[in-house]
Design an enzyme around this catalytic site. Structure first.
Site, short mmCIF file in Angstrom:
data_model
loop_
_atom_site.label_atom_id
_atom_site.label_comp_id
_atom_site.label_asym_id
_atom_site.label_seq_id
_atom_site.Cartn_x
_atom_site.Cartn_y
_atom_site.Cartn_z
N ARG A 59 2.90 -8.80 4.01
CA ARG A 59 1.83 -8.29 3.00
C ARG A 59 2.41 -7.79 2.02
O ARG A 59 3.31 -6.71 2.33
CB ARG A 59 0.58 -7.51 3.99
CG ARG A 59 -0.48 -7.29 3.16
CD ARG A 59 -1.53 -6.28 3.93
NE ARG A 59 -2.86 -6.94 3.31
CZ ARG A 59 -3.91 -6.20 3.22
NH1 ARG A 59 -4.06 -5.26 3.70
NH2 ARG A 59 -5.32 -6.87 3.12
N ASN A 79 0.87 -1.22 -0.07
CA ASN A 79 -0.09 -0.13 -0.09
C ASN A 79 0.81 1.10 -0.10
O ASN A 79 0.25 2.49 0.48
CB ASN A 79 -1.12 -0.11 1.25
CG ASN A 79 -1.81 -0.98 1.20
OD1 ASN A 79 -2.05 -1.72 -0.13
ND2 ASN A 79 -2.96 -1.36 2.07
N ASN A 114 -1.29 5.43 -2.38
CA ASN A 114 -0.22 6.19 -2.02
C ASN A 114 0.57 6.53 -3.05
O ASN A 114 1.76 6.78 -2.76
CB ASN A 114 0.19 5.83 -0.74
CG ASN A 114 -0.65 5.93 0.43
OD1 ASN A 114 -1.54 6.93 0.50
ND2 ASN A 114 -1.04 4.78 1.26
C1 LIG Z 1 -11.06 1.36 6.80
C2 LIG Z 1 -9.97 0.81 6.35
C3 LIG Z 1 -8.77 0.81 7.04
C4 LIG Z 1 -7.57 0.07 6.34
N1 LIG Z 1 -6.51 -0.40 7.08
C5 LIG Z 1 -5.51 -0.94 6.59
C6 LIG Z 1 -4.24 -1.21 7.20
O1 LIG Z 1 -4.12 -0.71 8.31
N2 LIG Z 1 -3.54 -1.88 6.71
C7 LIG Z 1 -3.39 -2.52 5.71
O2 LIG Z 1 -2.79 -3.28 5.11
N3 LIG Z 1 -4.61 -2.65 4.94
C8 LIG Z 1 -5.77 -1.58 5.26
N4 LIG Z 1 -6.76 -1.45 4.51
C9 LIG Z 1 -6.95 -2.22 3.57
C10 LIG Z 1 -7.85 -3.86 3.65
O3 LIG Z 1 -7.24 -4.54 4.73
C11 LIG Z 1 -8.04 -4.54 2.39
O4 LIG Z 1 -7.24 -4.77 1.70
C12 LIG Z 1 -9.34 -3.96 1.76
O5 LIG Z 1 -10.40 -3.36 2.53
C13 LIG Z 1 -9.76 -4.76 0.46
O6 LIG Z 1 -10.40 -6.09 1.33
P1 LIG Z 1 -11.94 -6.16 1.45
O7 LIG Z 1 -12.33 -6.11 -0.28
O8 LIG Z 1 -12.32 -7.58 1.93
O9 LIG Z 1 -12.64 -4.97 2.05
C14 LIG Z 1 -7.76 -0.73 5.00
C15 LIG Z 1 -9.11 -0.61 4.39
C16 LIG Z 1 -10.17 0.20 5.00
C17 LIG Z 1 -11.58 0.00 4.29
#
Ligand SMILES: Cc1cc2nc3c(=O)[nH]c(=O)nc-3n(C[C@H](O)[C@H](O)[C@H](O)COP(=O)(O)O)c2cc1C
Length: 365
Positions: free
Chosen positions: A229, A180, A237
């Site tokens: 990860r 990310n 970003n």
């Molecule tokens: C509110 C929010 C906070 C997140 N914080 C992180 C984080 O701290 N670290 C990280 O690697 N990804 C973070 N992500 C990405 C999620 O881990 C995940 O990759 C993303 O939501 C896609 O998965 P999903 O389709 O199941 O939601 C965040 C996503 C959301 C929506």
């Protein structure tokens, strides 16, 4: 022939047995208390979600310079270790397992979040075209300063120390945040890394920082407790690379040689299209690594069952589903929809949109 694997089967991850193959993805919620200690509310939040086979915590700072958002927790002071201990005890008491995601944001930060108002740290002094969350709103990040060669070992050591702290805090392991567009990803990608020393230029050089972090953490707590990860094609970003397939092929060879217990792969743009780079070959990356393969991004029940049954993944991480549904595992099992996501209360605040989502049980279903 081996029996078909199910999402709801147990899974041996290193020395622990996960109750199922469903993982709570790392989710930043900006609710840490004073001195970046996780709040008592966070204890309840994680306890509610302990039926996940594995919880990966919100991204957690390894040091003061690692911070890029307001009210995100740390794991570099005694008080923070003690705060996390309450969470790991609660999750273990409820039968779950939990890894902490170790984070350095690099250039995705503001001077106002850095010690003494200094510039954020990065591989190169290139400002990212991205926003961060501070003072209860989103703001453009500040221009970073390039790390000097002799500062890099100190950051690697901060990752090592944070992994030792994680074990003191009772975690089952750590996930190194290499995804990310944060510091490790900034070193990897040639759009963010313009260094001319041993940490920049060739793919091998750009992978050096990640390699040293993996070596340090694995040396401290062991490969069986170390995950990683990655997000090879995410534009999150403002990271870009001229040849992500070649870069991440090399990354996987390094990973295989050091053998952390799992790789957590974000397929596509994080939280966005899975096919943002349609010809990118994730299966080719997996073929280079023999450990546990965790996938994420936009999965629903049918997709998750399919990849596990086909042996294409060992574990599937769900993000938004676990924000809105503490009992996401039970909903997946029964085929019941997740609760609606409260988008106004993702970042910051209190119990609303955090610990107040209903389960099927307390909704009387
Ligand atoms: C509110 C929010 C906070 C997140 N914080 C992180 C984080 O701290 N670290 C990280 O690697 N990804 C973070 N992500 C990405 C999620 O881990 C995940 O990759 C993303 O939501 C896609 O998965 P999903 O389709 O199941 O939601 C965040 C996503 C959301 C929506």
């Amino acid at each position: 022939m081996a029996a078909t694997k199910s999402l709801f089967d147990t899974y041996r991850l290193g020395d622990i047995i996960l109750a199922n193959r469903i993982v709570m993805a790392p989710l930043t919620r900006n609710r840490a208390g004073a001195d970046l200690v996780p709040s008592p509310l966070a204890v309840e939040y994680y306890r509610q979600r302990a039926t996940a086979g594995l919880i990966i915590t919100e991204a957690t700072q390894i040091s003061a310079t690692a911070q890029g958002y307001q009210d995100t927790p740390g794991l570099f002071t005694q008080a923070q270790i003690e705060g996390w201990r309450k969470i790991t005890d609660a999750v273990h008491g409820a039968g779950g397992h939990i890894f902490v995601q170790l984070w350095h944001v690099g250039r995705v930060s503001l001077r106002s979040l850095q010690p003494d108002g200094a510039a954020p740290l990065a591989p190169s002094a290139l400002r990212a075209n991205t926003k961060t969350y501070a003072n209860n709103s989103f703001a453009e990040v500040d221009e970073p300063r390039a790390l000097t060669l002799d500062e890099i070992p100190g950051i690697v050591d901060d990752f090592r120390q944070a992994s030792a702290n994680a074990i003191l805090a009772g975690f089952d392991g750590v996930e190194i945040h290499g995804a990310n567009g944060y510091l490790i990803d900034q070193f990897l990608r040639d759009g963010a890394n313009k260094r001319t020393d041993a940490y920049g230029g060739s793919i091998e050089n750009r992978t050096r920082f990640l390699k040293e972090v993996l070596q340090a953490v694995i040396g401290e707590i062991g490969a069986a407790r170390t995950g990683l990860r990655l997000s090879p094609v995410t534009p999150a970003n403002d990271v870009t690379d001229s040849d992500p397939q070649a870069l991440f092929s090399h990354v996987m060879d390094v990973v295989e040689s050091l053998h952390p217990v799992y790789v957590h792969m974000i397929e596509g743009a994080t939280g966005g299209p899975r096919d943002i780079v349609p010809d990118f070959d994730f299966e080719a990356l997996r073929a280079r690594y023999s450990g546990a393969w965790m996938v994420n991004n936009g999965y629903d029940k049918a997709m998750a069952e399919e990849v596990v049954a086909a042996g294409k993944a060992d574990l599937v991480a769900f993000g938004k589903a676990f924000i809105s549904s503490p009992d996401a595992v039970e909903r997946l099992r029964r085929g019941v929809a997740f609760n609606e996501l409260d988008r106004d209360h993702l970042y910051g605040g209190g119990a609303k949109g955090y610990t107040d989502y209903p389960t099927l049980e307390n909704a009387g279903a």
